[in-house]
Design a protein around this motif. Structure first.
Motif, mmCIF file in Angstrom:
data_model
loop_
_atom_site.group_PDB
_atom_site.id
_atom_site.type_symbol
_atom_site.label_atom_id
_atom_site.label_comp_id
_atom_site.label_asym_id
_atom_site.label_seq_id
_atom_site.Cartn_x
_atom_site.Cartn_y
_atom_site.Cartn_z
ATOM 1 N N GLU A 296 22.265 -39.841 -3.558
ATOM 2 C CA GLU A 296 21.844 -38.840 -4.544
ATOM 3 C C GLU A 296 20.341 -38.572 -4.437
ATOM 4 O O GLU A 296 19.898 -37.425 -4.464
ATOM 5 C CB GLU A 296 22.188 -39.320 -5.955
ATOM 6 N N ALA A 297 19.552 -39.628 -4.256
ATOM 7 C CA ALA A 297 18.100 -39.467 -4.126
ATOM 8 C C ALA A 297 17.752 -38.685 -2.856
ATOM 9 O O ALA A 297 16.817 -37.877 -2.853
ATOM 10 C CB ALA A 297 17.414 -40.831 -4.110
ATOM 11 N N THR A 298 18.495 -38.891 -1.794
ATOM 12 C CA THR A 298 18.243 -38.169 -0.548
ATOM 13 C C THR A 298 18.564 -36.695 -0.714
ATOM 14 O O THR A 298 17.794 -35.827 -0.300
ATOM 15 C CB THR A 298 19.075 -38.769 0.610
ATOM 16 N N LEU A 299 19.692 -36.403 -1.331
ATOM 17 C CA LEU A 299 20.113 -35.012 -1.496
ATOM 18 C C LEU A 299 19.260 -34.260 -2.520
ATOM 19 O O LEU A 299 19.003 -33.070 -2.362
ATOM 20 C CB LEU A 299 21.589 -34.960 -1.900
ATOM 21 N N ASN A 300 18.803 -34.940 -3.559
ATOM 22 C CA ASN A 300 18.066 -34.266 -4.628
ATOM 23 C C ASN A 300 16.547 -34.320 -4.484
ATOM 24 O O ASN A 300 15.847 -33.422 -4.927
ATOM 25 C CB ASN A 300 18.448 -34.855 -5.990
ATOM 26 N N ARG A 301 16.032 -35.409 -3.887
ATOM 27 C CA ARG A 301 14.580 -35.581 -3.844
ATOM 28 C C ARG A 301 14.042 -35.822 -2.442
ATOM 29 O O ARG A 301 12.870 -36.138 -2.276
ATOM 30 C CB ARG A 301 14.178 -36.732 -4.760
ATOM 31 N N GLY A 302 14.889 -35.743 -1.430
ATOM 32 C CA GLY A 302 14.417 -35.940 -0.063
ATOM 33 C C GLY A 302 14.105 -37.385 0.281
ATOM 34 O O GLY A 302 13.324 -37.652 1.187
ATOM 35 N N PHE A 303 14.702 -38.335 -0.449
ATOM 36 C CA PHE A 303 14.491 -39.760 -0.186
ATOM 37 C C PHE A 303 14.861 -40.103 1.252
ATOM 38 O O PHE A 303 15.883 -39.663 1.758
ATOM 39 C CB PHE A 303 15.351 -40.584 -1.152
ATOM 40 N N ALA A 304 14.016 -40.879 1.893
ATOM 41 C CA ALA A 304 14.331 -41.415 3.217
ATOM 42 C C ALA A 304 14.100 -42.916 3.126
ATOM 43 O O ALA A 304 13.018 -43.362 2.772
ATOM 44 C CB ALA A 304 13.438 -40.804 4.286
#
Length: 189
Positions: free
Chosen positions: A83-91
């Motif tokens: 969810e963090a990757t899809l919503n905030r660009g988390f890597a």
């Protein structure tokens, strides 16, 4: 003024071009994933799998395309990171334990990377590293060191006791010294 029928045709043409572009991108991504030596998946914004490789399907089961993440992987740290990757660009990464389709307990590290321009929406590339063998080897090493340490402690304690005795009370007793040296030799072996 544009005729309504022409406007609809133009809209259909844009949609078809977008779909063709999407299929080309999905085909390229699928080929790239197939070449990876690790299980890998691409998730769309709605957390549905849009591309996968054979290694991922061997790990999670066949027919992943179109399924949402929670239907085959309910691990909280995985879902939060996705969810963090899809919503905030988390890597980054998330670690988890799971039972694979073969019934084997596995320890995995999931690596997350945002992917732009896939179907004109953000997507997430997730690759998995199987840490099971490494963790098993590390546990075996720890057990070995603990066992060796325990096995050495007993004879070393005996040797230290005999050395103290030979320096103290049995210092001048040749019979005791010979007996103790014999025991010390046995303990050393």
């Amino acid at each position: 003024m544009v005729h309504p029928a022409a406007s609809k045709r133009g809209h259909r043409m844009d949609w078809r071009r977008d779909m063709d572009s999407f299929e080309i991108k999905r085909g390229a991504v699928t080929q790239i994933l197939a070449g990876l030596p690790v299980p890998a998946l691409v998730f769309a914004r709605d957390q549905k799998v849009v591309a996968t490789n054979d290694r991922a399907e061997a790990l999670f089961g066949r027919g992943l395309a179109g399924r949402t993440a929670p239907t085959f992987l309910r691990h909280p740290s995985f879902l939060d990171a996705l969810e963090a990757t899809l919503n905030r660009g988390f890597a980054g990464e998330a670690r988890m334990s799971l039972t694979s389709t073969g019934g084997t307990d596995r320890s995995l590290s999931a690596h997350f990377a945002p992917v732009d321009g896939f179907d004109t929406r953000p997507a997430a590339l997730v690759s998995f590293e199987d840490l099971t063998e490494r963790e098993t080897a590390e546990a075996m090493r720890r057990d070995f060191v603990a066992n060796v340490s325990h096995e050495l402690r007993t004879p070393l304690t005996a040797l230290m006791g005999f050395i103290e005795t030979l320096r103290g009370a049995a210092k001048d007793d040749s019979k005791a010294r010979d007996r103790f040296l014999s025991i010390m030799e046995r303990e050393s072996e």
